[in-house]
Design an enzyme around this catalytic site. Structure first.
Site, mmCIF file in Angstrom:
data_model
loop_
_atom_site.group_PDB
_atom_site.id
_atom_site.type_symbol
_atom_site.label_atom_id
_atom_site.label_comp_id
_atom_site.label_asym_id
_atom_site.label_seq_id
_atom_site.Cartn_x
_atom_site.Cartn_y
_atom_site.Cartn_z
ATOM 1 N N TYR A 26 0.845 -1.205 0.000
ATOM 2 C CA TYR A 26 0.000 0.000 0.000
ATOM 3 C C TYR A 26 0.880 1.254 0.000
ATOM 4 O O TYR A 26 0.641 2.204 -0.751
ATOM 5 C CB TYR A 26 -0.952 0.003 1.208
ATOM 6 C CG TYR A 26 -1.605 1.336 1.404
ATOM 7 C CD1 TYR A 26 -2.521 1.820 0.472
ATOM 8 C CD2 TYR A 26 -1.254 2.154 2.481
ATOM 9 C CE1 TYR A 26 -3.090 3.077 0.617
ATOM 10 C CE2 TYR A 26 -1.821 3.410 2.632
ATOM 11 C CZ TYR A 26 -2.734 3.870 1.689
ATOM 12 O OH TYR A 26 -3.267 5.125 1.824
ATOM 13 N N SER A 108 -2.668 14.218 6.704
ATOM 14 C CA SER A 108 -3.699 13.702 5.790
ATOM 15 C C SER A 108 -5.086 13.724 6.425
ATOM 16 O O SER A 108 -5.245 13.485 7.623
ATOM 17 C CB SER A 108 -3.346 12.261 5.409
ATOM 18 O OG SER A 108 -4.425 11.662 4.715
ATOM 19 N N TYR A 130 -9.619 16.113 1.761
ATOM 20 C CA TYR A 130 -10.400 15.466 0.709
ATOM 21 C C TYR A 130 -11.820 15.947 0.899
ATOM 22 O O TYR A 130 -12.325 16.000 2.031
ATOM 23 C CB TYR A 130 -10.358 13.945 0.853
ATOM 24 C CG TYR A 130 -9.082 13.294 0.371
ATOM 25 C CD1 TYR A 130 -8.581 13.558 -0.904
ATOM 26 C CD2 TYR A 130 -8.380 12.407 1.178
ATOM 27 C CE1 TYR A 130 -7.420 12.944 -1.354
ATOM 28 C CE2 TYR A 130 -7.217 11.791 0.730
ATOM 29 C CZ TYR A 130 -6.745 12.067 -0.536
ATOM 30 O OH TYR A 130 -5.597 11.458 -0.970
ATOM 31 N N THR A 156 -6.458 18.506 -1.991
ATOM 32 C CA THR A 156 -5.911 17.563 -2.981
ATOM 33 C C THR A 156 -6.865 17.495 -4.165
ATOM 34 O O THR A 156 -8.047 17.200 -4.003
ATOM 35 C CB THR A 156 -5.710 16.181 -2.341
ATOM 36 O OG1 THR A 156 -4.753 16.343 -1.289
ATOM 37 C CG2 THR A 156 -5.202 15.167 -3.347
ATOM 38 N N LYS A 232 -3.049 20.856 -4.226
ATOM 39 C CA LYS A 232 -2.036 19.804 -4.387
ATOM 40 C C LYS A 232 -2.473 18.830 -5.473
ATOM 41 O O LYS A 232 -3.567 18.263 -5.382
ATOM 42 C CB LYS A 232 -1.854 19.058 -3.065
ATOM 43 C CG LYS A 232 -1.003 17.800 -3.163
ATOM 44 C CD LYS A 232 -0.769 17.205 -1.783
ATOM 45 C CE LYS A 232 0.084 15.955 -1.843
ATOM 46 N NZ LYS A 232 -0.645 14.784 -2.335
ATOM 47 N N HIS A 256 0.509 12.637 -6.953
ATOM 48 C CA HIS A 256 0.117 11.728 -5.878
ATOM 49 C C HIS A 256 1.106 10.564 -5.767
ATOM 50 O O HIS A 256 0.736 9.433 -5.453
ATOM 51 C CB HIS A 256 -1.303 11.197 -6.142
ATOM 52 C CG HIS A 256 -2.170 11.095 -4.914
ATOM 53 N ND1 HIS A 256 -3.133 12.004 -4.597
ATOM 54 C CD2 HIS A 256 -2.217 10.164 -3.930
ATOM 55 C CE1 HIS A 256 -3.746 11.645 -3.491
ATOM 56 N NE2 HIS A 256 -3.196 10.526 -3.047
HETATM 57 C C1 FNR Z 1 -0.073 9.400 -0.332
HETATM 58 N N1 FNR Z 1 -0.417 10.648 -0.830
HETATM 59 C C2 FNR Z 1 -1.503 11.314 -0.302
HETATM 60 N N2 FNR Z 1 -1.819 12.566 -0.744
HETATM 61 C C3 FNR Z 1 -2.859 13.234 -0.212
HETATM 62 O O1 FNR Z 1 -3.106 14.366 -0.623
HETATM 63 N N3 FNR Z 1 -3.602 12.672 0.782
HETATM 64 C C4 FNR Z 1 -3.358 11.435 1.283
HETATM 65 O O2 FNR Z 1 -4.038 10.956 2.175
HETATM 66 C C5 FNR Z 1 -2.293 10.700 0.702
HETATM 67 N N4 FNR Z 1 -2.012 9.449 1.125
HETATM 68 C C6 FNR Z 1 -0.901 8.800 0.661
HETATM 69 C C7 FNR Z 1 -0.575 7.553 1.171
HETATM 70 C C8 FNR Z 1 0.580 6.911 0.762
HETATM 71 C C9 FNR Z 1 0.936 5.591 1.343
HETATM 72 C C10 FNR Z 1 1.429 7.532 -0.202
HETATM 73 C C11 FNR Z 1 2.703 6.868 -0.644
HETATM 74 C C12 FNR Z 1 1.084 8.744 -0.741
HETATM 75 C C13 FNR Z 1 0.444 11.322 -1.812
HETATM 76 C C14 FNR Z 1 1.553 12.093 -1.104
HETATM 77 O O3 FNR Z 1 1.048 13.239 -0.464
HETATM 78 C C15 FNR Z 1 2.647 12.588 -2.079
HETATM 79 O O4 FNR Z 1 2.056 13.284 -3.137
HETATM 80 C C16 FNR Z 1 3.522 11.470 -2.624
HETATM 81 O O5 FNR Z 1 3.717 10.455 -1.670
HETATM 82 C C17 FNR Z 1 4.870 12.041 -3.032
HETATM 83 O O6 FNR Z 1 5.672 11.077 -3.607
HETATM 84 P P1 FNR Z 1 6.827 10.251 -2.836
HETATM 85 O O7 FNR Z 1 7.662 11.233 -2.045
HETATM 86 O O8 FNR Z 1 6.117 9.264 -1.973
HETATM 87 O O9 FNR Z 1 7.546 9.630 -3.973
#
Ligand code: FNR
Length: 358
Positions: A26, A108, A130, A156, A232, A256
């Site tokens: 995940y 988040s 969200y 987001t 975002k 994301h």
């Molecule tokens: C996310 N991301 C994310 N973004 C957001 O706006 N709300 C969220 O709840 C989540 N949840 C989430 C869970 C997991 C497990 C991941 C890996 C990512 C996206 C996150 O904010 C971000 O954009 C990316 O993770 C950036 O990329 P890297 O640094 O993981 O490569």
């Protein structure tokens, strides 16, 4: 752990060892063939640095201005869901690490600890939103974040429909007993649907989040709060311009982490046009695939005010709780400090486009 992994890749390997398969997948996974997931990271490798020499770099600092506040570093925490899957303390461990590092945490909507408890720990937490179909619930989340002391709302905009993440479908991703979406109000929103031969998260999101979100909702959100509102998930310069026109106080270039639209462009490739489009009216941030200090410097050179990291925080959390996050992000800081010095810059604000070859 007495000795921490050397770099973020080693933190990921260590996290993989200690997390259940469903959780590792995940956190690590992306949409479909994970082309964007890989592209985010690999795009940085194709950008060469044309460093400057004979600059006195004897005194250096990573200090960075973000919306008028000074932080110890340009590396901020991106919002990621469900930290209690990695560590019992969940988001409380993460916020303690952010405080120790002197950075900003974006919390988040899908936190597994109620937002009030997390925000109470530290003055520099922003709340990621969200938008639920239930606008009353959405309004309530924004009001709670503001009352709790969040510094901004991060809307987001790239997840109106959930990306198809095949690892989660295969694993029938669900939240174990005792872990849930802690920010949702009483009345049934807090519990994820049970497995349905699909990712439980996809089922949750697609039934509750509002796919009808549009630009007028940015104006609506601005009307609900005095806090700055950042968007975002922007990669197109036209959307960046629209964001400014609709009153956004900042733009986060993000796909994301490759979890939504597969084959979307790498974020570092989207960044320069977005920076040009906003014409300095609002700050621009970027996330996705940042794993080395040289990646950070390239993002700064293309005009990002700061960067965010998602998965690296989760790997640190899984490996060693709050201390693990601090160690992971410090490894990135060490690399960034060396990269800055070797590029002839004494601080992030002094990194210019000129150090990028071509
Ligand atoms: C996310 N991301 C994310 N973004 C957001 O706006 N709300 C969220 O709840 C989540 N949840 C989430 C869970 C997991 C497990 C991941 C890996 C990512 C996206 C996150 O904010 C971000 O954009 C990316 O993770 C950036 O990329 P890297 O640094 O993981 O490569």
């Amino acid at each position: 752990m007495t000795e921490w992994p050397l770099n973020l890749a080693a933190f990921e390997s260590a996290a993989r060892e200690c997390l259940p398969r469903m959780v590792y997948d995940y956190y690590a996974g992306g949409a479909l063939d994970e082309i964007t997931l890989r592209a985010n990271r690999e795009a940085y490798d194709d950008i060469a640095l044309r460093y400057r020499v004979l600059v006195d770099v004897g005194r250096r600092s990573l200090r960075t201005d973000v919306l008028g506040r000074e932080f110890e570093t340009p590396v901020l925490f991106a919002p990621t869901a469900f930290h209690r899957l990695a560590c019992e303390d969940g988001e409380l461990a993460t916020v303690r690490a952010a405080k120790t590092l002197g950075t900003l945490m974006v919390l988040s909507s899908l936190s597994t600890v109620p937002m009030e408890q997390v925000i109470a720990q530290y003055e520099h937490v922003w709340f990621q939103l969200y938008v639920y179909r239930d606008r009353g619930l959405t309004r309530e989340l924004v009001a709670r974040a503001e009352a709790a002391g969040a510094g901004a709302i991060v809307l987001t905009v790239d997840a109106q429909i959930w990306g198809r993440r095949e690892r989660d479908v295969r694993n029938q991703f669900h939240l174990p007993d005792g872990i849930n979406v802690a920010n949702a109000l009483p009345g049934g929103f807090g519990d994820m649907p049970e497995r349905e031969g699909d990712s439980g998260l996809a089922a949750y999101v697609n039934s509750l989040f509002d796919p009808a979100l549009d630009w007028e909702d940015v104006v609506w959100l601005k009307s609900l709060t005095k806090l700055p509102v950042l968007l975002k998930g922007i990669v197109h310069p036209d959307d960046a311009r629209l964001a400014v026109e609709h009153g956004a106080d900042g733009v986060m270039v993000s796909n994301h982490g490759g979890r939504q639209l597969d084959t979307a462009c790498a974020t570092i490739h989207a960044l320069p046009d977005v920076v040009a489009a906003v014409e300095g009216q609002v700050p621009v941030f970027v996330d996705g695939g940042i794993r080395r200090g040289t990646d950070v410097i390239k993002a700064l050179a293309y005009g990002a005010s700061a960067v965010l990291v998602g998965r690296p925080v989760l790997w640190g959390l899984a490996v060693g709780g709050s201390a693990g996050i601090v160690a992971a992000i410090r490894s990135l800081h060490t690399e960034l400090d060396v990269a800055l010095a070797l590029c002839g810059a004494t601080e992030p604000a002094r990194v210019t486009r000129g150090i990028l070859a071509g």
